[in-house]
Design a protein around this motif. Structure first.
Motif, PDB file in Angstrom:
ATOM      1  N   ARG A  68       0.834  -1.188   0.000  1.00 13.66           N
ATOM      2  CA  ARG A  68       0.000   0.000   0.000  1.00 13.66           C
ATOM      3  C   ARG A  68       0.876   1.248   0.000  1.00 13.66           C
ATOM      4  NH1 ARG A  68       0.060  -1.697   5.434  1.00 13.66           N
ATOM      5  NH2 ARG A  68       0.728  -0.068   6.892  1.00 13.66           N
ATOM      6  N   ALA A  69       0.290   2.381  -0.342  1.00 16.01           N
ATOM      7  CA  ALA A  69       0.995   3.664  -0.311  1.00 16.01           C
ATOM      8  C   ALA A  69       0.844   4.256   1.086  1.00 16.01           C
ATOM      9  CB  ALA A  69       0.427   4.611  -1.369  1.00 16.01           C
ATOM     10  N   ASP A  70       1.880   4.151   1.870  1.00 22.24           N
ATOM     11  CA  ASP A  70       1.872   4.643   3.244  1.00 22.24           C
ATOM     12  C   ASP A  70       2.607   5.982   3.279  1.00 22.24           C
ATOM     13  OD1 ASP A  70       1.962   5.102   5.921  1.00 22.24           O
ATOM     14  OD2 ASP A  70       3.102   3.304   6.442  1.00 22.24           O
ATOM     15  N   VAL A  71       1.868   7.072   3.494  1.00 14.22           N
ATOM     16  CA  VAL A  71       2.483   8.403   3.430  1.00 14.22           C
ATOM     17  C   VAL A  71       3.513   8.608   4.533  1.00 14.22           C
ATOM     18  CG1 VAL A  71       0.520   9.461   2.264  1.00 14.22           C
ATOM     19  CG2 VAL A  71       0.584   9.415   4.766  1.00 14.22           C
ATOM     20  N   ALA A  72       3.429   7.831   5.616  1.00 17.35           N
ATOM     21  CA  ALA A  72       4.430   7.958   6.680  1.00 17.35           C
ATOM     22  C   ALA A  72       5.819   7.598   6.173  1.00 17.35           C
ATOM     23  CB  ALA A  72       4.053   7.070   7.865  1.00 17.35           C
ATOM     24  N   ARG A  73       5.872   6.814   5.110  1.00 13.47           N
ATOM     25  CA  ARG A  73       7.165   6.403   4.544  1.00 13.47           C
ATOM     26  C   ARG A  73       7.884   7.562   3.873  1.00 13.47           C
ATOM     27  NH1 ARG A  73       9.573   1.340   4.671  1.00 13.47           N
ATOM     28  NH2 ARG A  73       9.277   0.738   2.497  1.00 13.47           N
TER      29      ARG A  73
END
Length: 327
Positions: free
Chosen positions: A152-157
């Motif tokens: 998934r696209a995890d913005v925290a990354r």
């Protein structure tokens, strides 16, 4: 709740990387996994199970074409376009904040009424701006890698690359030297040609007379022709630099700046036209977004970043997964 148990596994070791402490278990096979195997929580499955389920990146430098790359990236973009666009929006916000930091530093320097203080603060502000913006850019590429690996696209990354501040800075300094030294030499040679031709023709370069401008036109024409002749070699040398940031983002433990450049050059060998084509396609996606009431620029940029990340995954040389981003 995630399928992965992210609690520390009572001192257990990762099944694939015995030297690493397990931080969870694979949702499919139950083997212990480390942060690298789970992509820092982006994937509930270990690399082996992702490969078996087809969640690894399907293209390589021997099989990829732009059409195949698009066929992989477009469905991934459609699946995660909202979170990818949010990641780009946060990246742009951080970039704006870094630019404000530079303006504040420059303003303080100007208020100090000291040229030295102004130069020091301006330099510090510029370095801080480039560093913050660059590290978040690496985080954006890491988000794209997650998506292309089936996660998934995890913005925290976006903020997962801050520990790479030193290798990023050293690598960018080396890239700056590689780019600026040839440009400085070309500019210096151009000035020498301009002055030498003017002296040989007896033209007063400090004059604004019609004679000066008549002599200047052919000189500029020669310089322009020389630039056109050098465009090809310059692009040949510069295109591998397109892969420097993806290489830094992909590697869990970044190699030395020279090794980053060596890997980028190796990945670009025989693929420069493809790199140029992906770059132009990404620019076209962003331009199309601008024409779509400007708001489309954000998803357009997300798609461009996904294409760049996908191209890098196609071109990179296989390396030990324990030292790089798991696929």
């Amino acid at each position: 709740m995630s399928d992965v148990d992210f609690g520390r596994a009572m001192g257990a070791s990762c099944a694939l990387h015995p030297g690493r402490e397990a931080t969870g278990t694979c949702a499919r096979c139950g083997n212990f996994t480390c942060d690298a195997c789970s992509q820092d929580g982006a994937s509930p499955r270990c690399p082996t199970c992702r490969e078996r389920s087809g969640a690894t990146f399907p293209l390589s430098r021997e099989t990829w074409t732009f059409n195949k790359l698009w066929d992989v990236c477009w469905p991934a973009f459609q699946r995660e376009w909202g979170m990818l666009s949010l990641a780009v929006l946060i990246y742009l916000g951080v970039s704006l904040g870094a630019n404000l930091l530079l303006n504040v530093a420059t303003g303080i320097g100007a208020a100090a009424d000291s040229v030295v203080v102004a130069m020091v603060l301006g330099g510090v502000g510029f370095v801080a701006q480039q560093l913050v913006q660059g590290l978040v850019q690496l985080g954006l590429l890491r988000v794209c890698f997650d998506v292309l690996h089936g996660g998934r696209a995890d913005v925290a990354r976006l903020f997962s690359q801050m520990h790479k501040a030193v290798p990023y800075t050293l690598t960018m300094l080396l890239v700056f030297v590689i780019v600026m030294v040839p440009l400085a030499l070309l500019s210096f040679l151009g000035i020498l040609v301009l002055v030498g031709t003017g002296l040989m023709s007896g033209v007063d370069l400090g004059s604004s007379s019609e004679q000066f401008w008549n002599a200047l036109v052919p000189i500029l024409g020669v310089m322009g022709l020389g630039f056109l002749v050098l465009v090809g070699p310059l692009m040949y040398l510069a295109l591998p630099l397109y892969l420097v940031q993806p290489e830094l983002a992909y590697s869990d433990a970044p190699p030395s700046p020279l090794e980053v450049l060596r890997r980028s050059w190796e990945a670009a060998r025989g693929q420069r036209l493809g790199i140029l084509g992906v770059g132009l396609a990404g620019a076209a996606a962003m331009l199309a977004g601008v024409f779509a009431c400007c708001v489309g620029f954000i998803p357009g940029m997300a798609l461009a970043q996904l294409l760049i990340a996908g191209m890098f995954l196609c071109l990179r040389s296989p390396r030990d997964d324990a030292e790089s981003f798991p696929g």
